[in-house]
Write an enzyme that holds these catalytic residues in place. Sequence first.
Site, PDB file in Angstrom:
ATOM      1  N   SER A  51      46.944  52.960 -16.252  1.00 12.65           N
ATOM      2  CA  SER A  51      47.789  53.960 -15.477  1.00 12.65           C
ATOM      3  C   SER A  51      47.365  55.170 -15.308  1.00 12.65           C
ATOM      4  O   SER A  51      47.729  56.265 -14.635  1.00 12.65           O
ATOM      5  CB  SER A  51      49.392  53.838 -15.995  1.00 12.65           C
ATOM      6  OG  SER A  51      49.894  52.843 -15.389  1.00 12.65           O
TER       7      SER A  51
ATOM      8  N   LYS B 112      47.216  56.688 -12.111  1.00 11.33           N
ATOM      9  CA  LYS B 112      48.186  57.317 -11.321  1.00 11.33           C
ATOM     10  C   LYS B 112      47.867  58.923 -11.197  1.00 11.33           C
ATOM     11  O   LYS B 112      48.292  59.635 -10.320  1.00 11.33           O
ATOM     12  CB  LYS B 112      49.597  57.466 -11.927  1.00 11.33           C
ATOM     13  CG  LYS B 112      50.084  55.804 -11.761  1.00 11.33           C
ATOM     14  CD  LYS B 112      51.307  55.658 -12.349  1.00 11.33           C
ATOM     15  CE  LYS B 112      52.057  54.185 -12.387  1.00 11.33           C
ATOM     16  NZ  LYS B 112      51.202  53.454 -13.371  1.00 11.33           N
TER      17      LYS B 112
ATOM     18  N   SER C 208      55.262  56.807 -15.895  1.00 10.31           N
ATOM     19  CA  SER C 208      54.322  55.644 -15.239  1.00 10.31           C
ATOM     20  C   SER C 208      55.149  54.532 -14.557  1.00 10.31           C
ATOM     21  O   SER C 208      54.767  53.278 -14.725  1.00 10.31           O
ATOM     22  CB  SER C 208      53.337  55.104 -16.367  1.00 10.31           C
ATOM     23  OG  SER C 208      52.211  54.567 -16.066  1.00 10.31           O
TER      24      SER C 208
END
Length: 228
Positions: free
Chosen positions: A8, A11, A67
């Site tokens: 993640s 992101k 997340s």
Amino acid sequence: ETILPIASITKLMTAIVVLERKLDLEQPVAISAEDLKSTHSLGRRGRLRPGTVLPRDELLLLALMSSENRAAAALARTYPGGTEAFVAAMNAEAGRLGLYDTRFADPTGLSPDNVSSARDLAKLVIAAHSYPLIREYSTRSSAQVRARGGTVGYRNTNSLVRSDEWDIDLSKTGYISAAGRCLVMHMRLASRELVIVLLDSWGKYTRIADARRIRKWLESSVAPEPRG
């Protein structure tokens, strides 16, 4: 320079693409069955139920702070041209930033084909740090959103942002089995700006412990200011 899955941490680039395109952050976006399917098929669930409608701004907050994978999937799906165009924009932005070890296959980081090196991720953190909204949202300690069926509370996935002992102005965690536990931070220590990149930590709390060890080492290595 080793190229590894980054989970993640992806992101951060998702947020950069949204902000660079100057999409309407107040526009309502509905979580769809497609967002559910795309994240569930990659082995992760989310807390946003299909039919939940949130401003794009809140989806960005949840993607960065907690997340939330379905939030990231919805951000990409509602991009002009859809998810495929969004991922292409992520890779184009990586090229523009000189991230030559970096490739993106999806906007959430659930795919093990999202890869980078520690060197590239340091560059990505510095680039993301130039966006005030990314700094703010990635370090917010908690938030509540009005989701379908009531209020849903979220917390930052990096517990260090809730500590007064740390001066962190950008943070992102990540985890999938192929990537291990990951953590990137932009912080200040002893009047110095620092970027920390931790990849493939093996235990749930190892990345946090590693960050503390790095900080302790840095504090012990800072030379005292001369007197007089």
